[in-house]
Design an enzyme around this catalytic site. Structure first.
Site, PDB file in Angstrom:
ATOM      1  N   SER A  15       0.832  -1.203   0.000  1.00 41.30           N
ATOM      2  CA  SER A  15       0.000   0.000   0.000  1.00 41.30           C
ATOM      3  C   SER A  15       0.866   1.253   0.000  1.00 41.30           C
ATOM      4  CB  SER A  15      -0.926   0.018   1.233  1.00 41.30           C
ATOM      5  OG  SER A  15      -0.159   0.066   2.422  1.00 41.30           O
ATOM      6  N   LEU A  17       3.146   4.476  -0.387  1.00 36.79           N
ATOM      7  CA  LEU A  17       4.343   4.785  -1.165  1.00 36.79           C
ATOM      8  C   LEU A  17       4.992   3.524  -1.711  1.00 36.79           C
ATOM      9  CD1 LEU A  17       5.964   7.531   1.102  1.00 36.79           C
ATOM     10  CD2 LEU A  17       4.367   7.820  -0.801  1.00 36.79           C
ATOM     11  N   ASP A  36       5.742  -7.513   2.843  1.00 40.64           N
ATOM     12  CA  ASP A  36       4.834  -6.729   3.674  1.00 40.64           C
ATOM     13  C   ASP A  36       4.205  -7.653   4.699  1.00 40.64           C
ATOM     14  OD1 ASP A  36       2.490  -4.972   4.462  1.00 40.64           O
ATOM     15  OD2 ASP A  36       3.275  -3.752   2.821  1.00 40.64           O
ATOM     16  N   ASP A  57       8.437  -9.323   8.301  1.00 38.44           N
ATOM     17  CA  ASP A  57       8.625  -8.329   9.356  1.00 38.44           C
ATOM     18  C   ASP A  57      10.045  -7.802   9.209  1.00 38.44           C
ATOM     19  OD1 ASP A  57       9.080  -6.868  11.649  1.00 38.44           O
ATOM     20  OD2 ASP A  57       8.684  -8.516  13.047  1.00 38.44           O
ATOM     21  N   CYS A  84      10.164   0.779   1.959  1.00 38.91           N
ATOM     22  CA  CYS A  84       9.091   1.715   2.315  1.00 38.91           C
ATOM     23  C   CYS A  84       8.348   1.299   3.575  1.00 38.91           C
ATOM     24  CB  CYS A  84       8.094   1.829   1.166  1.00 38.91           C
ATOM     25  SG  CYS A  84       8.753   2.598  -0.320  1.00 38.91           S
ATOM     26  N   SER A 146      11.943  10.888   5.571  1.00 40.01           N
ATOM     27  CA  SER A 146      10.796  11.791   5.703  1.00 40.01           C
ATOM     28  C   SER A 146      11.330  13.189   5.932  1.00 40.01           C
ATOM     29  CB  SER A 146       9.922  11.374   6.888  1.00 40.01           C
ATOM     30  OG  SER A 146       9.000  12.385   7.241  1.00 40.01           O
ATOM     31  N   TYR A 159       9.822   8.953  15.516  1.00 38.66           N
ATOM     32  CA  TYR A 159       9.764   8.935  14.061  1.00 38.66           C
ATOM     33  C   TYR A 159      10.903   9.765  13.464  1.00 38.66           C
ATOM     34  CZ  TYR A 159       7.681   9.244   9.374  1.00 38.66           C
ATOM     35  OH  TYR A 159       7.449   9.171   8.018  1.00 38.66           O
ATOM     36  N   LYS A 163      13.997   8.299  11.168  1.00 37.04           N
ATOM     37  CA  LYS A 163      14.192   8.764   9.795  1.00 37.04           C
ATOM     38  C   LYS A 163      15.493   9.553   9.653  1.00 37.04           C
ATOM     39  CE  LYS A 163      10.454   6.986   8.063  1.00 37.04           C
ATOM     40  NZ  LYS A 163      10.535   5.870   7.075  1.00 37.04           N
ATOM     41  N   PHE A 192       1.866  12.953   1.616  1.00 36.14           N
ATOM     42  CA  PHE A 192       1.385  12.130   0.515  1.00 36.14           C
ATOM     43  C   PHE A 192       0.058  11.476   0.857  1.00 36.14           C
ATOM     44  CE2 PHE A 192       5.414  12.798  -1.332  1.00 36.14           C
ATOM     45  CZ  PHE A 192       5.381  12.357  -2.648  1.00 36.14           C
TER      46      PHE A 192
END
Length: 253
Positions: A15, A17, A36, A57, A84, A146, A159, A163, A192
């Site tokens: 799903s 990106l 995934d 995973d 991703c 990100s 996060y 990143k 996005f």
């Protein structure tokens, strides 16, 4: 780098990106393996693209090693790898109920940063065994960071840290893997239209889009996939983190 018949692996490809990247690579001629956790959606996308789905995973060494082996059995040695897979739970360092739980921070780092390295190390091992092209290139690895790596907002400490780690790893990895003819780049997307964003009320989506200088709309996964394709295609693009963000600079909140 050529696309036709090259084995590509995309984590988080079921799903958002990741799906955008998987679709772009398949359209360019790659044999795509989607790694995934979402088996139902991943299987459907892989079937549509003529590829394969492997449940994985990315934060687990054993799971990723098994998944890469299955992808290799299906399509051959990996030539393109796009990571991703990621999570983005919000939590403050010090919230109303006290300090942030350490396990919450650790989980985000494990999936986003350790997971990116996990795919990188395994993809590089495959790529190093491939025959080089005229430039000596054997493979291309693309990670997903990100804009939060640079302008983390309040509540994004885990996060942003994860990143930021991906960004810091990019040039170092490109330098180290250069001897094997492997390029490493990172995309740092802004806002996005992902499944998480689609679940938000329209007024929230419109409000977020209004913060973007130009164009004033949310990015499309296909546009992320477009950049993935360009990175793979351009042989001198290496060790770079590219912002894909409509000139957005995130405010504190």
């Amino acid at each position: 780098m050529e696309f036709q018949g090259v084995a590509a692996v995309v984590t988080g490809g079921a799903s958002g990106l990741g799906e955008g990247a998987a679709r772009a690579l398949a359209a360019a001629g790659c044999k795509v393996a989607i790694l995934d956790l979402n088996e139902q959606r991943g299987t459907a996308v892989a079937r549509e693209l003529g590829g394969v789905f492997v449940q994985c995973d990315v934060s687990s060494a054993q799971s990723a090693e098994t998944a890469m082996a299955q992808a290799r059995d299906a399509h051959g040695l990996c030539g393109v790898a796009v990571n991703c897979a990621g999570i983005a739970p919000a939590a403050k360092i010090l919230g109303k109920d006290g300090p942030m739980a350490l396990e919450s921070f650790n989980k985000v780092v494990q999936v986003n940063l350790v997971g990116s390295f996990n795919l990188m190390r395994l993809a590089a091992a495959d790529m190093a065994q491939r025959e080089p092209n005229a430039d000596g290139e054997r493979g291309a690895i693309i990670a997903t960071a990100s804009v939060a790596a640079f302008e983390g907002q309040i509540g994004q400490v885990a996060y942003s840290a994860s990143k930021g780690g991906v960004v810091a790893m990019t040039l170092q990895a490109a330098r180290e893997l250069a001897r094997s003819g492997i390029r490493v780049n990172t995309i740092a997307p802004g806002l996005f239209m992902t499944p998480m964003m689609e679940g938000m009320p329209q007024e929230v989506q419109d409000s977020l889009a209004a913060t973007l200088p130009f164009p004033q709309r949310l990015g499309k996964p296909a546009e992320f996939g477009m950049l993935v394709e360009q990175i793979v295609k351009n042989p001198v693009l290496n060790g770079e983190t590219i912002r894909l963000d409509c000139a957005l600079r995130m405010a504190p909140r």
